[in-house]
Design an enzyme around this catalytic site. Sequence first.
Site, PDB file in Angstrom:
ATOM      1  N   THR A 129       2.506 -12.594   1.783  1.00  0.00           N
ATOM      2  CA  THR A 129       3.098 -11.342   2.254  1.00  0.00           C
ATOM      3  C   THR A 129       2.288 -10.812   3.439  1.00  0.00           C
ATOM      4  OG1 THR A 129       3.891 -10.874   0.026  1.00  0.00           O
ATOM      5  CG2 THR A 129       3.721  -9.000   1.532  1.00  0.00           C
ATOM      6  N   PHE A 163       9.960 -13.567  -3.890  1.00  0.00           N
ATOM      7  CA  PHE A 163      10.352 -12.367  -4.614  1.00  0.00           C
ATOM      8  C   PHE A 163      10.145 -12.555  -6.104  1.00  0.00           C
ATOM      9  CE2 PHE A 163      12.919 -12.572  -0.721  1.00  0.00           C
ATOM     10  CZ  PHE A 163      12.549 -11.371  -0.131  1.00  0.00           C
ATOM     11  N   LEU A 164       9.250 -13.487  -6.476  1.00  0.00           N
ATOM     12  CA  LEU A 164       9.129 -13.765  -7.910  1.00  0.00           C
ATOM     13  C   LEU A 164       8.216 -12.767  -8.601  1.00  0.00           C
ATOM     14  CD1 LEU A 164       6.258 -15.620  -8.087  1.00  0.00           C
ATOM     15  CD2 LEU A 164       7.860 -17.285  -7.196  1.00  0.00           C
ATOM     16  N   PHE A 265      14.679  -1.010 -12.801  1.00  0.00           N
ATOM     17  CA  PHE A 265      13.531  -0.295 -12.214  1.00  0.00           C
ATOM     18  C   PHE A 265      13.679   1.218 -12.306  1.00  0.00           C
ATOM     19  CE2 PHE A 265      10.375  -3.225 -10.587  1.00  0.00           C
ATOM     20  CZ  PHE A 265      11.002  -4.412 -10.945  1.00  0.00           C
ATOM     21  N   LEU A 266      14.293   1.637 -13.420  1.00  0.00           N
ATOM     22  CA  LEU A 266      14.362   3.069 -13.705  1.00  0.00           C
ATOM     23  C   LEU A 266      13.689   3.351 -15.045  1.00  0.00           C
ATOM     24  CD1 LEU A 266      17.953   4.163 -12.549  1.00  0.00           C
ATOM     25  CD2 LEU A 266      15.761   4.622 -11.433  1.00  0.00           C
ATOM     26  N   CYS A 276       0.956  -6.507  -6.298  1.00  0.00           N
ATOM     27  CA  CYS A 276       1.905  -6.425  -5.182  1.00  0.00           C
ATOM     28  C   CYS A 276       2.300  -5.007  -4.785  1.00  0.00           C
ATOM     29  CB  CYS A 276       3.144  -7.228  -5.523  1.00  0.00           C
ATOM     30  SG  CYS A 276       2.729  -8.911  -5.960  1.00  0.00           S
ATOM     31  N   LYS A 336       1.456  -5.396 -16.917  1.00  0.00           N
ATOM     32  CA  LYS A 336       2.794  -5.433 -17.507  1.00  0.00           C
ATOM     33  C   LYS A 336       2.799  -6.565 -18.536  1.00  0.00           C
ATOM     34  CE  LYS A 336       5.188  -8.544 -14.375  1.00  0.00           C
ATOM     35  NZ  LYS A 336       6.392  -8.761 -13.590  1.00  0.00           N
TER      36      LYS A 336
HETATM   37  C1  UGA Z   1       6.876  -7.523  -7.805  1.00  0.00           C
HETATM   38  C2  UGA Z   1       8.371  -7.690  -7.416  1.00  0.00           C
HETATM   39  O1  UGA Z   1       9.212  -7.311  -8.513  1.00  0.00           O
HETATM   40  C3  UGA Z   1       8.639  -9.145  -7.018  1.00  0.00           C
HETATM   41  O2  UGA Z   1       9.976  -9.259  -6.572  1.00  0.00           O
HETATM   42  C4  UGA Z   1       7.700  -9.536  -5.887  1.00  0.00           C
HETATM   43  O3  UGA Z   1       7.866 -10.888  -5.516  1.00  0.00           O
HETATM   44  C5  UGA Z   1       6.256  -9.348  -6.336  1.00  0.00           C
HETATM   45  O4  UGA Z   1       6.064  -7.981  -6.724  1.00  0.00           O
HETATM   46  C6  UGA Z   1       5.356  -9.725  -5.183  1.00  0.00           C
HETATM   47  O5  UGA Z   1       5.347  -9.014  -4.182  1.00  0.00           O
HETATM   48  O6  UGA Z   1       4.724 -10.789  -5.238  1.00  0.00           O
HETATM   49  P1  UGA Z   1       5.436  -7.994 -10.021  1.00  0.00           P
HETATM   50  O7  UGA Z   1       4.317  -7.299  -9.323  1.00  0.00           O
HETATM   51  O8  UGA Z   1       5.191  -9.283 -10.723  1.00  0.00           O
HETATM   52  O9  UGA Z   1       6.634  -8.303  -8.967  1.00  0.00           O
HETATM   53  O10 UGA Z   1       5.967  -6.998 -11.117  1.00  0.00           O
HETATM   54  P2  UGA Z   1       7.243  -6.101 -11.446  1.00  0.00           P
HETATM   55  O11 UGA Z   1       7.953  -6.678 -12.603  1.00  0.00           O
HETATM   56  O12 UGA Z   1       8.033  -5.810 -10.247  1.00  0.00           O
HETATM   57  O13 UGA Z   1       6.507  -4.763 -11.942  1.00  0.00           O
HETATM   58  C7  UGA Z   1       5.585  -4.070 -11.126  1.00  0.00           C
HETATM   59  C8  UGA Z   1       5.083  -2.837 -11.837  1.00  0.00           C
HETATM   60  O14 UGA Z   1       6.121  -1.860 -11.946  1.00  0.00           O
HETATM   61  C9  UGA Z   1       4.578  -3.061 -13.252  1.00  0.00           C
HETATM   62  O15 UGA Z   1       3.373  -2.343 -13.426  1.00  0.00           O
HETATM   63  C10 UGA Z   1       5.676  -2.491 -14.128  1.00  0.00           C
HETATM   64  O16 UGA Z   1       5.184  -2.016 -15.364  1.00  0.00           O
HETATM   65  C11 UGA Z   1       6.174  -1.335 -13.271  1.00  0.00           C
HETATM   66  N1  UGA Z   1       7.570  -0.942 -13.558  1.00  0.00           N
HETATM   67  C12 UGA Z   1       8.602  -1.805 -13.322  1.00  0.00           C
HETATM   68  C13 UGA Z   1       7.825   0.328 -14.035  1.00  0.00           C
HETATM   69  O17 UGA Z   1       6.901   1.148 -14.257  1.00  0.00           O
HETATM   70  N2  UGA Z   1       9.131   0.696 -14.279  1.00  0.00           N
HETATM   71  C14 UGA Z   1      10.163  -0.138 -14.041  1.00  0.00           C
HETATM   72  O18 UGA Z   1      11.327   0.265 -14.261  1.00  0.00           O
HETATM   73  C15 UGA Z   1       9.889  -1.427 -13.556  1.00  0.00           C
END
Ligand code: UGA
Length: 449
Positions: A129, A163-164, A265-266, A276, A336
Amino acid sequence: MSEKHKISVIGVGYVGLCTAVGFATKGYLVVSSDVDPEKVAKIKEGIPPFHEPRLTEMLKAAIQKGKLKCLINQTEAAVLETDVTYIAVGTPSKPDGSIDLQYIEAVSRDIGKALKKSSNYHIVVIKSTVVPGTAQNTVKTILENTSQKKCGEDFGLCVNPEFLRQGSAFEDTFNADRVVIGSFDKKSGDVIEEVYRGFYSPKVPPIIRTGLATAELIKYASNAILATKISFINTIANLCDKIPGADVKLVATAMGLDKRIGPLFLDAGLGYGGSCFPKDVKALIACSKALGYEPRLLESVEEVNHEQPLKAVELCKKLLGGLEGKRIALLGLAFKPNTDDMREARVVPIVCELLREGAIVVAYDPVAVNMAKSLLKDTILYASSVVECLNNADGCIVVTEWDEFRKLTPNDFRKYMKQPVLVDGRRIYDPAEFGKKLKFAAIGLGKGL
Ligand code: UGA
């Protein structure tokens, strides 16, 4: 070029290793290289250096079938053995939030040296990135200067963001929503498009072709909108806390049914962590400011996220009437579920605040305890099971929504804790059921506390 391109991946951190294993699983010959000898040694034995579902068996299979090689710090050799090279090294934050390009620069120099020796048309793809302008101004310049060759003629350059999500990396790799290919020259973009058409055949996701800077920005904009959704719903959650009877979960469910908003994501909670979102939002802010634009929305997204974990401590303190000398059990350490990654984990500010308030902290996580120990050291106690964690505790905060915690019943908390005080920081429990039997609070549940 051969029908199935030979691929090198430089940097086998999370993104690089998942990319390398993904290609190897699909039958490509992959040569990877990383500067960390310990990491390489583990990978060669088929042991992933981090926790990711499905990775262990896929890595082992790729190595056994001879589809994946991993070299120690041999970028040049990896490039010369292949015809497409993915750059997947880290771009960590600098203290001012901008990204540190030293690894990208070092790898670009090594790739350039290899290109100088090669007589084939080679394509360099940036998977890391990087902020808009990096491919054009930094990578292309270094590659051209070091190789003494011309980008777009002797070699190609693309930006192909990933985007994983950690914890579902392979599900995301094999079922991508879209593939973004930014290219300097049409030829290299066409080749990489062909690679992905083969990779995903017969169910090819939409492929978006752009220039280099647009592809770089798509990655940041995608992460920034997701972070914005999280800070938005946490803002509504904090408002719900002030309104007796209001529940953010129902607000989010109803909002999510609107097709223009969508349900994902809500989930209100303790905010976003990981390697990330925090880094990318900061980098986008720094990049905007450097370009003379004040990104106020993104600054607020960050501010809300910074304060969010402390809400759980506040609720716990209110339920207990003070935290001094209280034993607080934390369920979950990882940022997470389904990962042992502790980077920017929400538990860190929670622990700091609890300790500042004089509490004794004990924590349990199904996989992240070892990672947490190297970060939090002996400032807290570590339990090896939920029961051990809850035992004799005055209060409990759910920090990470592991499935194991979702299965707990109010009686489990009553049975082991000194006082049945529970704060649901991730909204995994039914307030009607848990509120009846426990002193219960949750993020975004208006209790008028
Ligand atoms: C995120 C993006 O979702 C990926 O698409 C992207 O490729 C990646 O970053 C990156 O840039 O490499 P990731 O960091 O693995 O992926 O995790 P997510 O599942 O997106 O969650 C991120 C954070 O948001 C976690 O701490 C999770 O607990 C929090 N979250 C997520 C919330 O608090 N509420 C939600 O509704 C969703």
